[in-house]
Design an enzyme around this catalytic site. Structure first.
Site, PDB file in Angstrom:
ATOM      1  N   VAL A 184      21.560  -2.034   0.412  1.00  0.00           N
ATOM      2  CA  VAL A 184      20.110  -2.164   0.114  1.00  0.00           C
ATOM      3  C   VAL A 184      19.716  -3.152  -0.765  1.00  0.00           C
ATOM      4  O   VAL A 184      18.891  -4.004  -0.755  1.00  0.00           O
ATOM      5  CB  VAL A 184      19.535  -0.656  -0.354  1.00  0.00           C
ATOM      6  CG1 VAL A 184      17.999  -0.824  -0.582  1.00  0.00           C
ATOM      7  CG2 VAL A 184      19.886   0.328   0.902  1.00  0.00           C
ATOM      8  N   ASP A 185      20.402  -3.273  -2.182  1.00  0.00           N
ATOM      9  CA  ASP A 185      19.909  -4.263  -3.097  1.00  0.00           C
ATOM     10  C   ASP A 185      20.420  -5.298  -2.518  1.00  0.00           C
ATOM     11  O   ASP A 185      19.701  -6.422  -2.768  1.00  0.00           O
ATOM     12  CB  ASP A 185      20.628  -3.952  -4.452  1.00  0.00           C
ATOM     13  CG  ASP A 185      20.105  -2.744  -5.296  1.00  0.00           C
ATOM     14  OD1 ASP A 185      18.923  -2.676  -5.120  1.00  0.00           O
ATOM     15  OD2 ASP A 185      20.806  -2.349  -6.239  1.00  0.00           O
ATOM     16  N   ILE A 186      21.586  -5.749  -1.815  1.00  0.00           N
ATOM     17  CA  ILE A 186      21.944  -7.060  -1.369  1.00  0.00           C
ATOM     18  C   ILE A 186      21.041  -7.537  -0.360  1.00  0.00           C
ATOM     19  O   ILE A 186      20.566  -8.660  -0.362  1.00  0.00           O
ATOM     20  CB  ILE A 186      23.202  -6.889  -0.812  1.00  0.00           C
ATOM     21  CG1 ILE A 186      24.388  -6.847  -1.922  1.00  0.00           C
ATOM     22  CG2 ILE A 186      23.602  -8.095  -0.030  1.00  0.00           C
ATOM     23  CD1 ILE A 186      25.732  -6.754  -1.722  1.00  0.00           C
TER      24      ILE A 186
END
Length: 203
Positions: A184-186
Site C-alpha cells: 500500500v505504501d509503495i
C-alpha cells in the site's frame, strides 16, 4: 539486442542527467509512502531537498542493519540521492527557511496529518497557492481531511486489512496475514509520483 546499461562494480553508468534534471522538489515526508515518491523523482534527476525534524526522520532508527553513520538501511534505501536539512517547522525561523526554499521550487511533497500545514500557517489554499502559484503541492494522507475517516492516520497494515489484502494471504490455520511487502505504501508513492508528473505536464 541488449539495451541495458553496462555494469561496473555493481553500478549502472548514467548516460545523462536524468529526465527530471532541473526540477526542484521540497520533501517534507517521512516513513515510506512519501519518501518512496520523492525517491523516484530523485532517481530520475530531480533535486530533492528533504526537510527532517531536528531529531531526524524516525526511520533512521528502523534497523538493523545500520551503516557506519548509524542510519538504518530502510532509511537509506528510500532517501537516496536526496539532500537533507534539519528544520523545526513549528518555529517561525523554520517556517521562514521553508518559504525561502519554496521560492524557486517546483514541487512540495508532504505527508503530515491533514491540518498540520494549516496549523503552522503553511496551508496550500490560504498561503502557498497564493505566494507560489507555480508550485505543485502533493499531499499524501491515509484518508484525506474530510469524509467519515477524514483526519485519521493511514498505515500500510491498517489499509491492507481494510481493503481485504490480508484476507487473501496466509493459510487456514494462520488466518489473515499481512503481506511481507508494504504494497500500500509503495503504491501510494507510485501514484503520487504519477500525479506530480501529470501536474508538471499540465503546468
Amino acid at each position: 539486442m541488449n539495451d541495458a546499461l553496462p555494469m561496473i562494480e555493481g553500478k549502472a553508468l548514467a548516460e545523462g542527467p536524468g529526465a527530471l534534471a532541473g526540477l526542484k522538489v521540497i520533501d517534507l515526508t517521512r516513513v515510506l509512502g512519501g519518501p518512496y515518491c520523492t525517491m523516484l523523482l530523485s532517481d530520475h534527476g530531480a533535486e530533492v531537498i528533504k526537510l527532517e525534524p531536528p531529531q531526524g526522520d524516525e526511520v533512521r532508527d528502523w534497523g538493523p542493519p545500520f551503516n557506519d553513520a548509524g542510519d538504518a538501511s530502510y532509511f537509506i534505501g528510500v532517501n537516496r540521492n536526496k539532500k537533507s536539512v534539519g528544520l523545526d517547522l513549528a518555529k517561525p525561523e523554520g517556517k521562514q527557511v521553508l518559504l525561502r526554499l519554496l521560492e524557486d521550487a517546483d514541487v512540495l511533497v508532504e505527508n503530515f496529518k491533514p491540518g498540520a500545514m494549516e496549523k503552522w500557517g503553511l496551508g496550500y489554499e490560504a498561503v502557498l497557492s497564493k505566494r507560489f502559484p507555480r508550485l505543485i503541492h502533493c499531499r499524501v494522507s491515509g484518508f484525506g481531511a474530510d469524509g467519515p475517516l477524514g483526519g485519521f492516520p493511514g498505515y500500510d497494515a491498517v489499509l491492507q486489512a481494510m481493503v481485504g489484502l490480508m484476507s487473501i494471504n496466509g493459510t487456514e490455520t494462520s488466518g489473515a496475514t499481512r503481506l511481507g511487502t508494504p504494497i500500500v505504501d509503495i503504491a501510494t508513492g507510485l501514484f503520487s509520483a504519477i500525479a506530480i508528473l501529470m501536474a508538471l505536464h499540465e503546468r
